[in-house]
Scaffold this active site. Sequence first.
Site, PDB file in Angstrom:
ATOM      1  N   ASP A   1     102.797  15.229  27.729  1.00  0.00           N
ATOM      2  CA  ASP A   1     103.013  15.988  28.963  1.00  0.00           C
ATOM      3  C   ASP A   1     102.474  17.421  28.838  1.00  0.00           C
ATOM      4  O   ASP A   1     102.946  18.202  28.014  1.00  0.00           O
ATOM      5  CB  ASP A   1     104.523  15.995  29.236  1.00  0.00           C
ATOM      6  CG  ASP A   1     104.868  16.475  30.622  1.00  0.00           C
ATOM      7  OD1 ASP A   1     104.015  17.095  31.279  1.00  0.00           O
ATOM      8  OD2 ASP A   1     106.013  16.247  31.044  1.00  0.00           O
TER       9      ASP A   1
ATOM     10  N   GLY B   1      97.763  14.548  37.361  1.00  0.00           N
ATOM     11  CA  GLY B   1      96.561  14.188  38.118  1.00  0.00           C
ATOM     12  C   GLY B   1      95.556  15.310  38.258  1.00  0.00           C
ATOM     13  O   GLY B   1      94.607  15.215  39.039  1.00  0.00           O
TER      14      GLY B   1
ATOM     15  N   ASP C   1     105.890  15.035  39.937  1.00  0.00           N
ATOM     16  CA  ASP C   1     107.027  14.140  39.680  1.00  0.00           C
ATOM     17  C   ASP C   1     107.541  13.463  40.945  1.00  0.00           C
ATOM     18  O   ASP C   1     107.675  14.089  41.999  1.00  0.00           O
ATOM     19  CB  ASP C   1     108.188  14.937  39.072  1.00  0.00           C
ATOM     20  CG  ASP C   1     107.862  15.413  37.671  1.00  0.00           C
ATOM     21  OD1 ASP C   1     106.701  15.268  37.243  1.00  0.00           O
ATOM     22  OD2 ASP C   1     108.774  15.930  37.012  1.00  0.00           O
TER      23      ASP C   1
HETATM   24  C1  GLA Z   1     107.584  16.569  33.553  1.00  0.00           C
HETATM   25  C2  GLA Z   1     107.144  15.135  33.730  1.00  0.00           C
HETATM   26  C3  GLA Z   1     108.362  14.267  33.959  1.00  0.00           C
HETATM   27  C4  GLA Z   1     109.298  14.390  32.777  1.00  0.00           C
HETATM   28  C5  GLA Z   1     109.670  15.847  32.556  1.00  0.00           C
HETATM   29  C6  GLA Z   1     110.444  16.040  31.271  1.00  0.00           C
HETATM   30  O1  GLA Z   1     108.150  17.095  34.710  1.00  0.00           O
HETATM   31  O2  GLA Z   1     106.232  15.018  34.795  1.00  0.00           O
HETATM   32  O3  GLA Z   1     107.983  12.920  34.147  1.00  0.00           O
HETATM   33  O4  GLA Z   1     108.669  13.863  31.637  1.00  0.00           O
HETATM   34  O5  GLA Z   1     108.512  16.657  32.482  1.00  0.00           O
HETATM   35  O6  GLA Z   1     110.709  17.365  30.996  1.00  0.00           O
END
Ligand code: GLA
Length: 518
Positions: A282, A321, A342
């Site tokens: 991430d 993305g 998200d």
């Molecule tokens: C981001 C990701 C989520 C999740 C959180 C965790 O927002 O996009 O899917 O993994 O981090 O902190």
Amino acid sequence: MNTNYSCFFGKSVQTLIFLGALVCLSGFAIVAQTTATNLTGNWAVKVPRTDGTNQWAYFNLKQDGLKITGSIRVTQFYYTISESTGGPESFTVTGTMKDGKSDRMVRYEVKLVGDELRLSTRRRLEDKPTDSVAKRVPDGEGAMPGRLPLPALHNVPYNRLAKTPPMGWNSWNKFKGRVDDQVVREIADAMVSSGMKDAGYQYINIDDTWEGERDAKGNITSNKKFPDMKALADYVHSKGLKLGIYSSPGPNTCAGYEGSYGHEEQDARTFAAWGIDYLKYDWCGARNLYTDEEMPAVYQKMGDALAKTGRPIVYSLCQYGRLDVWKWGPDVGGNLWRTTGDISDRWDSMTRIGFGQSDLAPFASTGHWNDPDMLEVGNGGMTDTEYKTHVSLWAILAAPLLAGNDLRDMTPATKDILLNREVVAVNQDKAGKQGKRVSQTGDQEIWVRPLAAGDLAVGVFNRGTASADVTVRWADLGIKGSVKQVRDLWEKKDVKVNGSEYKLTVPSHGVVFLRVGK
Ligand code: GLA
């Protein structure tokens, strides 16, 4: 503060002495006041978490009269102070940072009381303020690490994994920071006992908040919530399932835990040694060090590191993305890549994401999938009709099917939705082609996914607030002549169709999901 103590001269000695005394006194007062409000220094707010780690914020401040400069770090975000107002007792400081194409901002009211910095901030103007207290820490603590050089780009060979979209479960949507060893074990148990494993769900993915500190050798450890990651992996494997984990290419994750920055190979080795089968990686804390244009090199680093371990580990890119990741995701070793921000457990969030994916169809292929984020089915924010729309869309999109609910506690309807084998079969179709929208009339949309052996999955969606009658004309779907067989996948029965079209009624926010044999 420039205070001149030998400033007496002029005609009237008395007046001068009086005036001089006044000037000197006020000079002392200003000196005293400035000293009292001298915010210069490195300050930290430490909030202990129950998992044994701490959440940090740092305020590296330099006060020059009424002007405050410096930086603010809030978990993984590093802001430069761009404005300060107020003083001398209480200041408001504003920090800004670049985040891809947009800017982020924080604002704190800052006051020195004794040797503590009293801080107050609000996320939005209408929110209640959040107060905290910062203490002095040594200079340099919490500073942004140096920028490590990036490797030249090359193609990371395909790892031969995720030949169909990954299926499993992820902890984030339901549990956020409350995921722990026991939850993961119980979810693994439930995955088997509910029949989900038999239906194809395989990966149990631990999202953010498992991380502990690094040990003396720089090895990542798990925090108190996960006493023994290897033992947990062994347990999950003993159930015939696989274990996934989460990290960030930045120094910190989105939840402010330890990321893999500068430890990519070491962490990949640790994950492999624990028995990890899937990594979600991430962007988060990397945004302070690298630009979006540098994402491919940053992600390639971990792609290479995973390949070097020799362990089959599915590689899931999570950078929302940006930079058209679908165009370079496979080159850096990615098996799937998030295409959006998200998801949340709401109709508008799910549909904004799901119905926004049509143009990405050409970029999905065997081993390389667009990921419109994890499922919200069973989390309670949508109706079962809406959850059917969610899963039908994700099946047509050849999207990963990662349940995001509490598998230990599912209603019969939730189970029916997640366990519908014919819907899962569409999602897992071997041809590996993503579907797309073929028509839209007002709130009604028809989406088609070409399947192996010439079948078609046809989703007739109604995004409107009243039920709608829709006519599906086979010719519009590219079918010449009549169709052989039409099966309603949610009703689990064949439907009789004669001629060139099929008239049906779709409930509000619902779908009629068909499998059509040409
Ligand atoms: C981001 C990701 C989520 C999740 C959180 C965790 O927002 O996009 O899917 O993994 O981090 O902190």
